[in-house]
Design a protein around this motif. Sequence first.
Motif, PDB file in Angstrom:
ATOM      1  N   LEU A  40       0.728  -1.115   0.066  1.00 55.14           N
ATOM      2  CA  LEU A  40       0.037  -0.217  -0.109  1.00 55.14           C
ATOM      3  C   LEU A  40       0.909   0.996   0.165  1.00 55.14           C
ATOM      4  CD1 LEU A  40      -3.253  -1.226   2.477  1.00 55.14           C
ATOM      5  CD2 LEU A  40      -3.194  -0.740  -0.104  1.00 55.14           C
ATOM      6  N   LEU A  41       2.479   0.753   0.335  1.00 56.05           N
ATOM      7  CA  LEU A  41       3.001   2.444   0.687  1.00 56.05           C
ATOM      8  C   LEU A  41       3.403   2.591  -1.056  1.00 56.05           C
ATOM      9  CD1 LEU A  41       4.206   4.639   2.531  1.00 56.05           C
ATOM     10  CD2 LEU A  41       5.821   3.026   2.761  1.00 56.05           C
ATOM     11  N   VAL A  42       3.474   1.943  -0.925  1.00 50.41           N
ATOM     12  CA  VAL A  42       4.717   1.587  -2.662  1.00 50.41           C
ATOM     13  C   VAL A  42       3.451   2.004  -3.860  1.00 50.41           C
ATOM     14  CG1 VAL A  42       5.897   0.554  -4.435  1.00 50.41           C
ATOM     15  CG2 VAL A  42       6.122   0.044  -2.072  1.00 50.41           C
ATOM     16  N   ILE A  43       2.569   1.703  -3.406  1.00 52.18           N
ATOM     17  CA  ILE A  43       0.572   2.481  -4.121  1.00 52.18           C
ATOM     18  C   ILE A  43       0.928   3.562  -3.907  1.00 52.18           C
ATOM     19  CG2 ILE A  43      -0.930   1.840  -5.061  1.00 52.18           C
ATOM     20  CD1 ILE A  43      -0.957  -1.124  -4.768  1.00 52.18           C
ATOM     21  N   ALA A  44       0.915   4.135  -2.846  1.00 48.26           N
ATOM     22  CA  ALA A  44       0.235   5.738  -2.283  1.00 48.26           C
ATOM     23  C   ALA A  44       1.821   6.295  -2.948  1.00 48.26           C
ATOM     24  CB  ALA A  44       0.591   6.155  -1.295  1.00 48.26           C
ATOM     25  N   LYS A  47       1.596   6.670  -7.436  1.00 49.15           N
ATOM     26  CA  LYS A  47       0.640   7.624  -7.507  1.00 49.15           C
ATOM     27  C   LYS A  47       1.389   8.889  -6.973  1.00 49.15           C
ATOM     28  CE  LYS A  47      -3.886   6.958  -6.076  1.00 49.15           C
ATOM     29  NZ  LYS A  47      -4.817   5.975  -5.628  1.00 49.15           N
ATOM     30  N   PHE A  48       1.670   9.049  -6.150  1.00 53.95           N
ATOM     31  CA  PHE A  48       2.559  10.928  -5.529  1.00 53.95           C
ATOM     32  C   PHE A  48       3.337  11.051  -6.656  1.00 53.95           C
ATOM     33  CE2 PHE A  48       4.540  13.716  -3.321  1.00 53.95           C
ATOM     34  CZ  PHE A  48       4.035  14.665  -3.138  1.00 53.95           C
ATOM     35  N   PHE A  49       4.509  10.370  -6.741  1.00 51.55           N
ATOM     36  CA  PHE A  49       5.855  10.615  -7.391  1.00 51.55           C
ATOM     37  C   PHE A  49       5.421  10.579  -8.741  1.00 51.55           C
ATOM     38  CE2 PHE A  49       7.742  10.073  -2.979  1.00 51.55           C
ATOM     39  CZ  PHE A  49       7.862  11.096  -2.738  1.00 51.55           C
ATOM     40  N   LEU A  50       5.122   9.922  -9.385  1.00 54.41           N
ATOM     41  CA  LEU A  50       4.039   9.320 -10.729  1.00 54.41           C
ATOM     42  C   LEU A  50       3.694   9.506 -11.927  1.00 54.41           C
ATOM     43  CD1 LEU A  50       6.208   4.960 -10.885  1.00 54.41           C
ATOM     44  CD2 LEU A  50       7.679   7.361 -11.330  1.00 54.41           C
ATOM     45  N   LEU A  51       2.662  10.374 -10.712  1.00 54.36           N
ATOM     46  CA  LEU A  51       1.203  10.955 -11.359  1.00 54.36           C
ATOM     47  C   LEU A  51       1.098  11.660 -11.065  1.00 54.36           C
ATOM     48  CD1 LEU A  51      -0.819   7.414 -10.736  1.00 54.36           C
ATOM     49  CD2 LEU A  51       0.308   8.586 -13.003  1.00 54.36           C
ATOM     50  N   GLY A  52       1.851  12.372  -9.667  1.00 52.37           N
ATOM     51  CA  GLY A  52       1.582  13.919  -9.054  1.00 52.37           C
ATOM     52  C   GLY A  52       0.193  13.445  -9.049  1.00 52.37           C
ATOM     53  N   ILE A  66      -2.796   8.814 -15.757  1.00 55.41           N
ATOM     54  CA  ILE A  66      -1.906   7.947 -16.421  1.00 55.41           C
ATOM     55  C   ILE A  66      -2.761   8.122 -17.995  1.00 55.41           C
ATOM     56  CG2 ILE A  66      -2.502   5.434 -17.136  1.00 55.41           C
ATOM     57  CD1 ILE A  66      -3.267   4.765 -14.126  1.00 55.41           C
ATOM     58  N   ASN A  67      -3.950   8.264 -17.875  1.00 54.18           N
ATOM     59  CA  ASN A  67      -3.696   8.688 -19.554  1.00 54.18           C
ATOM     60  C   ASN A  67      -3.160  10.083 -20.089  1.00 54.18           C
ATOM     61  OD1 ASN A  67      -6.212   6.454 -20.209  1.00 54.18           O
ATOM     62  ND2 ASN A  67      -7.738   7.938 -19.584  1.00 54.18           N
ATOM     63  N   THR A  68      -2.923  11.122 -18.721  1.00 58.40           N
ATOM     64  CA  THR A  68      -2.078  12.283 -19.620  1.00 58.40           C
ATOM     65  C   THR A  68      -0.615  12.139 -19.262  1.00 58.40           C
ATOM     66  OG1 THR A  68      -2.806  13.425 -17.495  1.00 58.40           O
ATOM     67  CG2 THR A  68      -4.476  13.270 -19.573  1.00 58.40           C
ATOM     68  N   MET A  69      -0.512  10.997 -19.204  1.00 61.57           N
ATOM     69  CA  MET A  69       1.458  10.861 -19.090  1.00 61.57           C
ATOM     70  C   MET A  69       2.095  10.309 -20.613  1.00 61.57           C
ATOM     71  SD  MET A  69       2.345   7.271 -17.492  1.00 61.57           S
ATOM     72  CE  MET A  69       1.421   8.007 -15.895  1.00 61.57           C
TER      73      MET A  69
END
Length: 173
Positions: A40-44, A47-52, A66-69
């Motif tokens: 859960l921590l890695v997913i969070a 989401k924060f660092f890679l998807l902003g 994800i669609n706009t990256m």
Amino acid sequence: MMRYISLFLDILQTDFFTWKGRATRLQYITQYGVLFVDMLLVIALMKFFLLGISPLAPEDVMLQAINTMSATQGYIFIGTATILLIFVTLITIFISMRRLHDLGRTGWWLLVLWIVITFVALVADQQTGILKYVLGGLSWLPTLAFAILPGQSGENKYGSQPIFELETEETEE
């Protein structure tokens, strides 16, 4: 309280990356719990660092991000997710195999269980309403059974019985 912390640390010091030996119910539950929280921590963090976006953002916000990256961000995201999936799958296999060894079963039972779980999941995916959730919930039964069933006492062909107990405090009278 210190006894519980000491027990927890002892369990965490056991090797997550081996299928040899046996794992008690407490080891199985603790290691599964630690793995779940880490995931859960890695997913969070992803989401924060890679998807902003906020780790608590709803699914539609995540899908939009994800669609706009960019392609590079996409490769990093997919690569990180793939590595995480492989890591979690391997540790799950190792923990479950050691637990099966404690029950006196071979690790090959996992293959049978995964085939059955995959079949149930595929059937559940085709269903609607409450039946979909009931069938999906059935996939947790082996995990629950591993956590509840007591292991074989004494030594079996997979090794000696692991012992993780709380040390009793001796009081002077």
